[in-house]
Design a protein around this motif. Structure first.
Motif, short mmCIF file in Angstrom:
data_model
loop_
_atom_site.label_atom_id
_atom_site.label_comp_id
_atom_site.label_asym_id
_atom_site.label_seq_id
_atom_site.Cartn_x
_atom_site.Cartn_y
_atom_site.Cartn_z
N GLN A 18 -8.54 -15.96 6.33
CA GLN A 18 -9.17 -14.96 7.22
C GLN A 18 -8.00 -13.91 7.92
N MET A 19 -7.05 -14.47 8.38
CA MET A 19 -6.06 -13.47 8.90
C MET A 19 -5.53 -12.54 7.81
N ASN A 20 -5.44 -12.96 6.72
CA ASN A 20 -5.18 -12.06 5.65
C ASN A 20 -6.18 -11.09 5.10
N GLN A 21 -7.32 -11.35 5.58
CA GLN A 21 -8.69 -10.38 5.43
C GLN A 21 -8.93 -9.58 6.58
N LEU A 22 -9.42 -10.12 7.94
CA LEU A 22 -9.66 -9.71 8.81
C LEU A 22 -9.36 -10.48 10.22
#
Length: 496
Positions: free
Chosen positions: A108-112
C-alpha cells in the motif's frame, strides 16, 4: 495448524540464550536478528533524559533497548532474545513483523500513502465491509481514528450527542484512556492528574470478585476461579446482584432523575489488573442503563480481535450487545489505528456539525487492518488463544498452589491473563513494589517479558502475541516458578 496450537511445532526454532541454568530451556527460534547499528545504550539513555518527556515510562531497573522483533520474540541491541508475553501492551496481536501484515503495508505504501477522506479510496471501504462482518445486529457504521484514547473519547462524545444527556457512568478501577475528555471516565488514581478533566462522570463500585466486597469461587467466566468461598449457584451469582445494587444506588442518588447518557466498561479490565466481573453483572448493568435512556459502550481496546478465545469480542462472553464498541491495539498489530463502531441512528448524531480525523482510515492503516483480520482467520489465532490460554491459566493456577503465600489470584480468559502477587494471602495486601520488581526483573533476566498493572502495580499482566505456543506458555510458567522460588528464598533468608 493443530500441531502449532498444541505447541508441537514452534512458530520459529533455533538459536537460544540461556540466562539461568535452573530455568527451563527457552523454546527455539531460527530467526537471526540483524546486527544493531544505532546509538549505543548510554547514548540512548542520555537522549531519553534530555529530549523525551519524563512521564514516558520505561520498564525494569536495567531497561531494555529493543531493536528487532519476529512473531512472539523480541531482540535487544546485544542480540539477546526475549519471549514477549505482553505484546507491546496487548497490541501485537498476530506477531511482530508478521510477513502477511508487513507485505500489506509495503504494497500500500508503494501505491498510495495518504489522501485523507475528502476523496474516496478503496482500502477504507474494503476494510469497513470486512470488519462489519465481525459484529452483530446494527453495529455496522465505523469511524476510524488512531488510538484507543481517541476511540473512547469519540464514543463518549457520540453517546452524549445522541442521547442529549451528559451524565456518564463508569467503573472504579477502569481505564479508558488519557486524553483530557476521556480521562474523566478512567478511575485509577495513578492515571489521574490534578487538573480538570472530562466532567459529568460517576464511578460505581468495581465488581471485583477477588479484591472486592463480594465474590468467590463460582463467580467468574474463567478456567481459573478465585480461592474465596461463595454460595453462588450456576444459575445465580449473588456477587453480581450485590454489585448491581451499588450501581442502582448511583442512579438513585447521583444522576439527575435517573437520566444517563452512557455507561462505559471494559469486558475484562486491562490496566486495572485483568479484573473479571461476576457472571451476569454486565448484562444487568446494560439493562438499567438502557431503561434510563442511556447507551452502552463496550471498550474492546484490549479484549477484542479474538484475544479472549471463546469469542471474537469480549462483550460476547457477557451475553450483551452494546450500542457502541471501541477498538484499538491488536486492531493494527502495532500500527497506530483504532475505531468506533455503532448503529446508523447513533452515527447520525455526528452529522449536526463537521467532524473530521485527518489520519483515521488512512489507506496504509486500512490495508494493515484488513490483513490482520485475514491472518487471525487463516491461522486460527482465536482458537489458539482459547487452547493455549487455557493451558497457560492452568499452569499458573498450579503456581498459585505451590506459592500461595505470594500468588494471591490467577484470572483471565484466553490470552488475557493476570497474576496478582500479595504480601499476605489472607488480607490480600499487595506485594510491595520492591519485591514485585525483584520477581519481574528476574523473569526478564531469564528471557520472559511480562506487563505490570493494577492500582498497586502488583499484577503481572500476561497478554502476548496471539501466535504463542503451548511450549512458550510452559516456558513462561517455569521461568515464573523460578522467580517466585528465588523471591521466597530471599525472604526466608532475610527472616532467619
Amino acid at each position: 495448524m493443530l500441531r502449532k496450537i498444541l505447541g508441537l511445532k514452534p512458530a520459529c526454532g533455533g538459536r537460544n540464550f540461556v540466562r539461568n541454568s535452573s530455568a527451563a530451556i527457552m523454546p527455539p527460534c531460527n530467526h537471526k536478528p540483524k546486527p544493531y547499528a544505532g546509538p549505543n545504550f548510554e547514548k540512548v539513555k542520555k537522549i531519553k533524559q534530555e529530549n523525551l518527556v519524563p512521564c514516558l515510562l520505561t520498564y525494569y531497573r536495567k531497561p531494555l533497548l529493543i531493536h528487532e522483533g519476529k512473531m512472539q520474540w523480541l531482540f535487544d541491541h546485544e542480540g539477546r532474545r526475549y519471549l514477549d508475553m505482553f505484546g507491546g501492551i496487548v497490541t501485537v496481536s498476530v506477531g511482530h513483523c508478521h510477513p502477511r501484515v508487513t507485505d500489506a503495508a509495503v504494497q500500500q505504501m508503494n501505491q498510495l500513502w495518504h489522501t485523507t477522506n475528502i476523496y474516496m479510496h478503496p482500502k477504507i471501504h474494503e476494510y469497513a465491509e470486512t470488519l462489519a462482518e465481525k459484529f452483530p445486529g446494527e453495529l455496522k457504521v465505523f469511524y476510524f481514528v488512531n488510538s484507543g484514547s481517541e476511540a473512547n473519547d469519540l464514543a463518549l462524545f457520540m453517546a452524549r450527542a445522541h442521547t442529549k444527556n451528559s451524565e456518564v457512568v463508569s467503573l472504579r478501577n477502569g481505564y479508558h484512556g488519557m486524553s483530557p475528555y476521556i480521562m474523566g471516565a478512567t478511575a485509577l488514581s495513578t492515571w489521574k492528574y490534578n487538573v480538570n478533566t472530562g466532567g459529568g462522570v460517576h464511578h460505581t463500585m468495581n465488581p471485583d470478585v477477588y479484591r472486592g466486597t463480594w465474590g468467590g469461587s463460582r463467580c467468574r467466566d474463567s478456567p481459573v476461579q478465585t480461592t474465596r468461598e461463595c454460595t453462588c449457584t450456576p444459575e445465580t451469582c449473588e456477587a453480581a446482584e450485590h454489585y448491581y445494587e451499588q450501581l442502582q444506588d448511583v442512579f438513585r442518588y447521583s444522576l439527575p432523575s435517573g437520566h444517563v447518557g452512557a455507561f462505559i466498561a471494559e469486558s475484562i479490565q486491562g490496566v486495572g489488573g485483568t479484573v473479571q466481573f461476576p457472571k451476569g453483572y454486565l448484562k444487568k448493568a446494560y439493562e438499567i442503563v438502557k431503561a434510563n435512556g442511556g447507551v452502552c459502550i463496550a471498550d474492546e481496546v484490549q479484549t477484542g480481535f479474538g484475544r479472549t478465545g471463546e469469542h471474537f469480542w469480549g462483550f460476547e462472553m457477557h451475553g450483551v450487545t452494546p450500542d457502541i464498541v471501541t477498538m484499538a491495539k491488536g486492531m493494527g498489530n502495532g500500527f497506530p489505528m483504532a475505531g468506533v463502531v455503532t448503529t446508523p441512528a447513533i452515527a447520525q448524531s455526528l452529522s449536526t456539525a463537521l467532524h473530521f480525523n485527518t489520519f483515521g482510515g488512512n489507506p496504509v492503516a486500512s490495508a494493515v487492518g484488513k490483513a490482520v483480520l485475514e491472518v487471525i482467520e487463516e491461522e486460527q489465532l482465536q482458537r489458539n488463544c482459547e487452547v493455549v490460554g487455557t493451558h497457560l491459566l492452568k499452569g499458573l493456577a498450579q503456581l498459585r498452589s505451590e506459592f500461595e503465600e505470594v500468588v494471591g489470584d490467577v484470572r483471565g480468559k484466553g490470552l488475557m491473563v493476570g497474576v496478582e502477587l500479595v504480601a499476605d494471602p489472607l488480607t490480600r495486601a499487595p506485594l510491595s513494589s520492591t519485591n514485585f520488581v525483584d520477581i519481574w526483573e528476574d523473569c526478564k533476566d531469564m528471557g520472559v517479558l511480562l506487563g505490570r498493572g493494577g492500582l498497586n502495580g502488583n499484577v503481572l499482566r500476561i497478554k502476548p502475541p496471539m501466535c504463542i505456543t503451548a511450549a512458550d506458555a510452559d516456558f513462561t510458567v517455569e521461568v515464573l516458578r523460578k522467580a517466585l522460588s528465588n523471591h521466597l528464598q530471599k525472604k526466608r533468608k532475610h527472616l532467619s
